[in-house]
Design a protein around this motif. Structure first.
Motif, PDB file in Angstrom:
ATOM      1  N   GLN A  37       0.840  -1.196   0.000  1.00 36.44           N
ATOM      2  CA  GLN A  37       0.000   0.000   0.000  1.00 36.44           C
ATOM      3  C   GLN A  37       0.872   1.242   0.000  1.00 36.44           C
ATOM      4  O   GLN A  37       1.587   1.508   0.961  1.00 36.44           O
ATOM      5  CB  GLN A  37      -0.941   0.016   1.210  1.00 36.44           C
ATOM      6  CG  GLN A  37      -1.944   1.162   1.174  1.00 36.44           C
ATOM      7  CD  GLN A  37      -2.905   1.142   2.352  1.00 36.44           C
ATOM      8  OE1 GLN A  37      -2.587   0.641   3.415  1.00 36.44           O
ATOM      9  NE2 GLN A  37      -4.110   1.680   2.161  1.00 36.44           N
ATOM     10  N   HIS A  38       0.790   1.990  -1.096  1.00 40.43           N
ATOM     11  CA  HIS A  38       1.470   3.283  -1.140  1.00 40.43           C
ATOM     12  C   HIS A  38       0.633   4.307  -0.398  1.00 40.43           C
ATOM     13  O   HIS A  38      -0.591   4.160  -0.261  1.00 40.43           O
ATOM     14  CB  HIS A  38       1.684   3.724  -2.591  1.00 40.43           C
ATOM     15  CG  HIS A  38       2.776   2.986  -3.277  1.00 40.43           C
ATOM     16  ND1 HIS A  38       2.548   1.924  -4.126  1.00 40.43           N
ATOM     17  CD2 HIS A  38       4.128   3.140  -3.224  1.00 40.43           C
ATOM     18  CE1 HIS A  38       3.698   1.460  -4.578  1.00 40.43           C
ATOM     19  NE2 HIS A  38       4.678   2.178  -4.048  1.00 40.43           N
ATOM     20  N   GLN A  76      13.645  -8.019  -3.904  1.00 34.89           N
ATOM     21  CA  GLN A  76      14.984  -7.948  -4.476  1.00 34.89           C
ATOM     22  C   GLN A  76      15.107  -6.736  -5.397  1.00 34.89           C
ATOM     23  O   GLN A  76      14.105  -6.181  -5.863  1.00 34.89           O
ATOM     24  CB  GLN A  76      15.270  -9.229  -5.272  1.00 34.89           C
ATOM     25  CG  GLN A  76      15.150 -10.491  -4.435  1.00 34.89           C
ATOM     26  CD  GLN A  76      15.463 -11.735  -5.229  1.00 34.89           C
ATOM     27  OE1 GLN A  76      16.620 -12.013  -5.542  1.00 34.89           O
ATOM     28  NE2 GLN A  76      14.441 -12.501  -5.556  1.00 34.89           N
ATOM     29  N   GLU A  77      16.350  -6.334  -5.635  1.00 33.81           N
ATOM     30  CA  GLU A  77      16.640  -5.216  -6.548  1.00 33.81           C
ATOM     31  C   GLU A  77      15.735  -4.028  -6.220  1.00 33.81           C
ATOM     32  O   GLU A  77      15.020  -3.509  -7.081  1.00 33.81           O
ATOM     33  CB  GLU A  77      16.449  -5.647  -8.009  1.00 33.81           C
ATOM     34  CG  GLU A  77      17.342  -6.809  -8.411  1.00 33.81           C
ATOM     35  CD  GLU A  77      16.977  -7.347  -9.800  1.00 33.81           C
ATOM     36  OE1 GLU A  77      17.359  -8.491 -10.097  1.00 33.81           O
ATOM     37  OE2 GLU A  77      16.303  -6.623 -10.565  1.00 33.81           O
ATOM     38  N   LEU A  78      15.806  -3.624  -4.976  1.00 34.66           N
ATOM     39  CA  LEU A  78      14.908  -2.582  -4.505  1.00 34.66           C
ATOM     40  C   LEU A  78      14.964  -1.330  -5.369  1.00 34.66           C
ATOM     41  O   LEU A  78      16.032  -0.892  -5.797  1.00 34.66           O
ATOM     42  CB  LEU A  78      15.241  -2.211  -3.068  1.00 34.66           C
ATOM     43  CG  LEU A  78      14.688  -3.115  -1.977  1.00 34.66           C
ATOM     44  CD1 LEU A  78      15.202  -2.671  -0.625  1.00 34.66           C
ATOM     45  CD2 LEU A  78      13.169  -3.144  -2.014  1.00 34.66           C
ATOM     46  N   GLN A  79      13.783  -0.759  -5.570  1.00 38.36           N
ATOM     47  CA  GLN A  79      13.651   0.493  -6.307  1.00 38.36           C
ATOM     48  C   GLN A  79      12.959   1.504  -5.405  1.00 38.36           C
ATOM     49  O   GLN A  79      12.256   1.140  -4.455  1.00 38.36           O
ATOM     50  CB  GLN A  79      12.836   0.264  -7.585  1.00 38.36           C
ATOM     51  CG  GLN A  79      13.448  -0.788  -8.505  1.00 38.36           C
ATOM     52  CD  GLN A  79      12.568  -1.103  -9.704  1.00 38.36           C
ATOM     53  OE1 GLN A  79      11.572  -0.431  -9.974  1.00 38.36           O
ATOM     54  NE2 GLN A  79      12.946  -2.151 -10.443  1.00 38.36           N
ATOM     55  N   MET A  80      13.148   2.769  -5.739  1.00 42.53           N
ATOM     56  CA  MET A  80      12.548   3.832  -4.922  1.00 42.53           C
ATOM     57  C   MET A  80      11.036   3.653  -4.843  1.00 42.53           C
ATOM     58  O   MET A  80      10.417   3.895  -3.794  1.00 42.53           O
ATOM     59  CB  MET A  80      12.879   5.210  -5.484  1.00 42.53           C
ATOM     60  CG  MET A  80      14.369   5.546  -5.457  1.00 42.53           C
ATOM     61  SD  MET A  80      15.023   5.629  -3.792  1.00 42.53           S
ATOM     62  CE  MET A  80      14.215   7.108  -3.207  1.00 42.53           C
ATOM     63  N   LYS A  81      10.431   3.172  -5.937  1.00 41.79           N
ATOM     64  CA  LYS A  81       8.983   3.021  -5.965  1.00 41.79           C
ATOM     65  C   LYS A  81       8.481   1.919  -5.025  1.00 41.79           C
ATOM     66  O   LYS A  81       7.269   1.802  -4.795  1.00 41.79           O
ATOM     67  CB  LYS A  81       8.504   2.720  -7.388  1.00 41.79           C
ATOM     68  CG  LYS A  81       8.968   1.368  -7.918  1.00 41.79           C
ATOM     69  CD  LYS A  81       8.420   1.116  -9.312  1.00 41.79           C
ATOM     70  CE  LYS A  81       8.830  -0.265  -9.831  1.00 41.79           C
ATOM     71  NZ  LYS A  81       8.295  -0.524 -11.190  1.00 41.79           N
ATOM     72  N   ASP A  82       9.400   1.110  -4.484  1.00 41.34           N
ATOM     73  CA  ASP A  82       9.000   0.074  -3.534  1.00 41.34           C
ATOM     74  C   ASP A  82       8.746   0.644  -2.134  1.00 41.34           C
ATOM     75  O   ASP A  82       8.268  -0.078  -1.253  1.00 41.34           O
ATOM     76  CB  ASP A  82      10.081  -1.018  -3.444  1.00 41.34           C
ATOM     77  CG  ASP A  82      10.268  -1.746  -4.763  1.00 41.34           C
ATOM     78  OD1 ASP A  82      11.425  -2.156  -5.049  1.00 41.34           O
ATOM     79  OD2 ASP A  82       9.282  -1.898  -5.519  1.00 41.34           O
ATOM     80  N   SER A  83       9.080   1.911  -1.935  1.00 38.24           N
ATOM     81  CA  SER A  83       8.789   2.556  -0.650  1.00 38.24           C
ATOM     82  C   SER A  83       7.276   2.576  -0.459  1.00 38.24           C
ATOM     83  O   SER A  83       6.549   3.187  -1.245  1.00 38.24           O
ATOM     84  CB  SER A  83       9.332   3.989  -0.625  1.00 38.24           C
ATOM     85  OG  SER A  83      10.740   3.985  -0.667  1.00 38.24           O
ATOM     86  N   ALA A  84       6.819   1.899   0.573  1.00 40.12           N
ATOM     87  CA  ALA A  84       5.386   1.714   0.788  1.00 40.12           C
ATOM     88  C   ALA A  84       5.201   0.961   2.099  1.00 40.12           C
ATOM     89  O   ALA A  84       6.176   0.565   2.751  1.00 40.12           O
ATOM     90  CB  ALA A  84       4.756   0.914  -0.356  1.00 40.12           C
ATOM     91  N   ALA A 106      11.179   1.978   3.776  1.00 41.88           N
ATOM     92  CA  ALA A 106      11.763   3.192   3.193  1.00 41.88           C
ATOM     93  C   ALA A 106      12.980   2.783   2.386  1.00 41.88           C
ATOM     94  O   ALA A 106      13.918   2.185   2.931  1.00 41.88           O
ATOM     95  CB  ALA A 106      12.151   4.171   4.297  1.00 41.88           C
ATOM     96  N   VAL A 107      12.964   3.075   1.094  1.00 41.00           N
ATOM     97  CA  VAL A 107      14.098   2.786   0.228  1.00 41.00           C
ATOM     98  C   VAL A 107      14.861   4.077   0.004  1.00 41.00           C
ATOM     99  O   VAL A 107      14.280   5.079  -0.440  1.00 41.00           O
ATOM    100  CB  VAL A 107      13.633   2.197  -1.119  1.00 41.00           C
ATOM    101  CG1 VAL A 107      14.842   1.902  -2.015  1.00 41.00           C
ATOM    102  CG2 VAL A 107      12.817   0.940  -0.891  1.00 41.00           C
TER     103      VAL A 107
END
Lengths: 109, 112
Positions: A37-38, A76-84, A106-107
């Motif tokens: 959930q963003h 894996q391969e965390l991206q900024m958009k995974d911050s949620a 928080a990424v």
């Protein structure tokens, strides 16, 4: 009753791997699911484990151990958009889908 | 169509008002849910409808009244709410127990 416990916050850097744990106490356990959930958005389904073991869906994997009443979500391969916020969830014999306490990921760059 | 549509997106109501939240899905799902979510908290289950019948009421105060007119629609009637009822109200549907639940974008309710 049902309760699902998660760490409240996790921080990681872009490109890294992060694991979010979920320990549960439920009656009539029917499997563990994971939702993202963003901020300001709706929960969206990520993964579901009905049986013990690992389920892989792209960069996301989820693991379940019924004997340990434990599961985790691996990103894996965390991206900024995974911050949620990430929630584990479980139902029971009925359609009573209960959510865990939630983990804010928080990424960082 | 894999959408759950909720209306309105935002609602401000006074403590003496009566209002309704609406939810619609056309995926043929037989289970529909209402959740309440406060900021930085998990969704909290309120009601579950299974095959258009109320199957679970999580001891929700009677000022919240759910209704399922048909298999595609779910309403939540609100009356005499309190400021602490201000929250995001989420509707969801699923085909089977514990499989993927689809959520609407929610109604952000403010009670003044």
């Amino acid at each position: 009753g049902q309760s699902l416990e998660q760490p409240s916050e996790v921080t990681a850097v872009e490109g890294a791997i992060v694991q979010i744990n979920c320990t549960y106490q439920t009656s009539g356990f029917y499997g563990l699911s994971w939702y993202q959930q963003h901020d300001g958005g709706a929960p969206t389904f990520l993964s579901y484990n009905a049986l013990d073991g690992l389920e892989e869906t792209g960069r996301f994997s989820s693991f379940l151990s019924r004997s340990d009443s434990y599961g985790y979500l691996l990103l894996q391969e965390l991206q900024m958009k995974d911050s949620a916020s990430y929630f584990c969830a479980s139902g029971g014999a009925t359609n009573k889908l209960i959510f865990g306490t939630g983990t804010l990921l928080a990424v960082q760059p | 169509d894999t959408e759950v549509t909720q209306t309105p997106k935002h609602l401000v109501m006074g403590m003496t008002n009566k209002k309704s939240l609406k939810c619609e899905q056309h995926m043929g799902h037989r289970a529909m849910y209402w959740y309440k979510q406060k900021a930085k908290k998990p969704p909290e289950l309120m009601f579950v409808y299974s095959y258009e019948k109320l199957s679970i009421n999580e001891s929700v105060p009677s000022r919240f009244s759910p209704e399922c007119p048909n298999s595609s629609l779910l309403n939540l009637h609100l009356h005499a709410l309190q400021p602490e009822d201000s929250a995001l109200y989420l509707c969801a549907s699923s085909q089977n127990k514990n499989t993927e639940a689809f959520f609407g974008q929610g109604t952000r309710l403010t009670v003044v």
